[in-house]
Design an enzyme around this catalytic site. Sequence first.
Site, PDB file in Angstrom:
ATOM      1  CG  ASP A 154      -0.148   9.247   0.668  1.00 51.72           C
ATOM      2  OD1 ASP A 154      -0.189   8.068   1.037  1.00 51.72           O
ATOM      3  OD2 ASP A 154      -0.883  10.146   1.136  1.00 51.72           O
ATOM      4  CG  HIS A 201      -2.038  -1.026   1.087  1.00 51.56           C
ATOM      5  ND1 HIS A 201      -3.323  -0.694   0.739  1.00 51.56           N
ATOM      6  CD2 HIS A 201      -2.029  -2.368   1.225  1.00 51.56           C
ATOM      7  CE1 HIS A 201      -4.072  -1.792   0.683  1.00 51.56           C
ATOM      8  NE2 HIS A 201      -3.309  -2.820   0.981  1.00 51.56           N
TER       9      HIS A 201
HETATM   10  C1  GDG Z   1      -2.381   3.786   3.219  1.00 45.64           C
HETATM   11  C2  GDG Z   1      -1.325   4.454   2.306  1.00 45.64           C
HETATM   12  C3  GDG Z   1      -2.953   4.348   0.422  1.00 45.64           C
HETATM   13  C4  GDG Z   1      -8.819   9.891   7.725  1.00 45.64           C
HETATM   14  N1  GDG Z   1      -9.230  10.597   8.793  1.00 45.64           N
HETATM   15  C5  GDG Z   1     -10.391  10.063   9.166  1.00 45.64           C
HETATM   16  C6  GDG Z   1     -10.693   9.000   8.322  1.00 45.64           C
HETATM   17  N2  GDG Z   1      -9.710   8.919   7.447  1.00 45.64           N
HETATM   18  C7  GDG Z   1      -9.721   7.957   6.340  1.00 45.64           C
HETATM   19  C8  GDG Z   1      -9.802   8.675   5.010  1.00 45.64           C
HETATM   20  C9  GDG Z   1      -9.259   7.623   4.067  1.00 45.64           C
HETATM   21  C10 GDG Z   1      -8.263   6.886   4.949  1.00 45.64           C
HETATM   22  O1  GDG Z   1      -8.550   7.191   6.301  1.00 45.64           O
HETATM   23  C11 GDG Z   1      -6.837   7.360   4.672  1.00 45.64           C
HETATM   24  O2  GDG Z   1      -6.418   6.808   3.484  1.00 45.64           O
HETATM   25  P1  GDG Z   1      -5.155   7.381   2.714  1.00 45.64           P
HETATM   26  O3  GDG Z   1      -5.068   6.661   1.421  1.00 45.64           O
HETATM   27  O4  GDG Z   1      -5.343   8.855   2.528  1.00 45.64           O
HETATM   28  O5  GDG Z   1      -3.887   7.186   3.655  1.00 45.64           O
HETATM   29  P2  GDG Z   1      -3.274   6.028   4.652  1.00 45.64           P
HETATM   30  O6  GDG Z   1      -4.096   5.871   5.870  1.00 45.64           O
HETATM   31  O7  GDG Z   1      -1.870   6.453   4.889  1.00 45.64           O
HETATM   32  O8  GDG Z   1      -3.330   4.669   3.797  1.00 45.64           O
HETATM   33  C12 GDG Z   1      -2.012   5.262   1.214  1.00 45.64           C
HETATM   34  C13 GDG Z   1      -3.880   3.587   1.352  1.00 45.64           C
HETATM   35  O9  GDG Z   1      -3.153   2.895   2.360  1.00 45.64           O
HETATM   36  C14 GDG Z   1      -4.720   2.575   0.573  1.00 45.64           C
HETATM   37  O10 GDG Z   1      -3.915   1.707  -0.159  1.00 45.64           O
HETATM   38  O11 GDG Z   1      -3.736   5.167  -0.440  1.00 45.64           O
HETATM   39  O12 GDG Z   1      -1.057   5.808   0.352  1.00 45.64           O
HETATM   40  O13 GDG Z   1      -0.461   5.284   3.073  1.00 45.64           O
HETATM   41  O14 GDG Z   1     -10.256   6.728   3.668  1.00 45.64           O
HETATM   42  O15 GDG Z   1     -11.131   9.057   4.771  1.00 45.64           O
HETATM   43  N3  GDG Z   1     -11.813   8.263   8.436  1.00 45.64           N
HETATM   44  C15 GDG Z   1     -12.677   8.574   9.425  1.00 45.64           C
HETATM   45  N4  GDG Z   1     -12.444   9.601  10.300  1.00 45.64           N
HETATM   46  C16 GDG Z   1     -11.324  10.381  10.197  1.00 45.64           C
HETATM   47  O16 GDG Z   1     -11.138  11.309  10.985  1.00 45.64           O
HETATM   48  N5  GDG Z   1     -13.802   7.849   9.562  1.00 45.64           N
END
Ligand code: GDG
Length: 468
Positions: free
Chosen positions: A365, A158
Amino acid sequence: MSSPGRLVAVSNRVGPVRGAAAAGGLAVGLVDALRERGGLWFGWSGRTAPAGRVKLHQEDAEGVRLATLDLTQQDFDGYYCGFCNNCLWPLMHFRIDLMRFERRQLEAYRRVNARFAQSLARLLRAGDLVWVHDYHLIPLAEELRRRRVRQRIGFFLHTPFPPTEILSTLPEHESLIRAFFAYDLVGFQTQEDLVRFQEHVRRACGGTVRGDVVTAFGRELQTGAFPIGIDVDQFHRYAFTAPGNREFARMQSVLRGRDQFIGVDRLDYSKGLLRRMDAFGRYLEDHPKAHGKVILLQVAPVSRGDLTAYRSFRQELDREAARVNGRFASFDWTPVHYLNRALPRRTLAGLYRASRVGIVTPMRDGMNLVAMEYVAAQDPADPGVLVLSRFAGAAQYLREALIVNPYDGEQTAATMHLAREMRIQERRRRHEALMRRLRARDVARWRRDFLAALGEAPAARRGSRKAR
Ligand code: GDG
């Protein structure tokens, strides 16, 4: 092909299965497939227990079997806090200045992977398709093969995959790379990550690359880029039905005509929060007319808060947010609204919808799902604008976003201005194009493509491992 076997998903954290969509994370991508195929999801229970009392928990939820294993405190410290998040995470995000390597922690990482393999091997059936997720579990297939597991095993990373010069700073990186070769398929987020992996195998391991097949350590490995996506329609619905709808209306009445910029990120140094805050300050500096009229809402739930690097990062960010507010706030306007709490997913959808600009500026990222969620939550008739770092995997796909280099504060600030001022026609044009891209590469396709490629991974290559 005969009817597909069970899907066995393995990840550090498991579940939830009920209400998976509302919980977000990996569950969104996996639960449907697990339900369809009657699957098993295996991982850490999220609990620690004394060495003699470590248990494997099993339960069924909506046709999916969940099997989770406890860790000892020592393993949790060495594996999760240590090697995974103090060493591999910074390494994968090109932050070798933050990387801390200790052999003791590498041993815990290997030990936990071996324990996982030992428990999982007993639960597997012939014909199962095993899908392992992320940097916590790279050596899992090697450990499973050691226990005579012959089923197809795929791995998806990821995070980004770093360039060979960076990867080579990790002591004992050879053993980590060799571990990839026990899989039948290794998938990355983007073509760039895939190429960096292939380059490393060629340059540092004396391997060869032919198309997507990489050969090294006497084995052939199928590789590919499988960009992850979101469930676009579902997220859009979240923003336009209760309670997302209600949060939207509430936010609008709070904003009273002010424009909101929104950032939503785990509180992690890879997400570019410090520089974003600084760029926002610069934007206010350069645009006095925006004073009193613009707000940056930064949602940043605390993540890995026990680790020193994260604690000191949080302090720095607190100071930076306070600095911008101290410098620009007036008695009736606070420019930065900064929350360390996690909000419900549907609330987030409403907040994205109420925001004129989505600011997604990680320094590095794997993909970044927030960028996609922001786009999906917009009203097509009056959509907001996405400002996106070129160093997020998502920038490879979301070409109609305003792409910035987060190391360039002046450019980021100028782009904030551009985004806020963008005319409706251009906003609509960009949004339409972005939605098309989101739909073309949604989470269902990610899952389908990966599992199809894993199902087709040539059996001969697996057979040739008997020699081990
Ligand atoms: C890893 C990789 C890759 C965030 N704050 C809240 C919340 N979130 C949710 C977001 C989103 C998820 O968490 C974050 O996803 P990201 O992709 O932005 O980042 P990582 O957590 O670092 O994820 C990344 C991912 O895996 C998938 O392969 O894209 O690059 O680092 O869905 O909405 N959700 C809630 N409350 C919050 O305050 N409910």
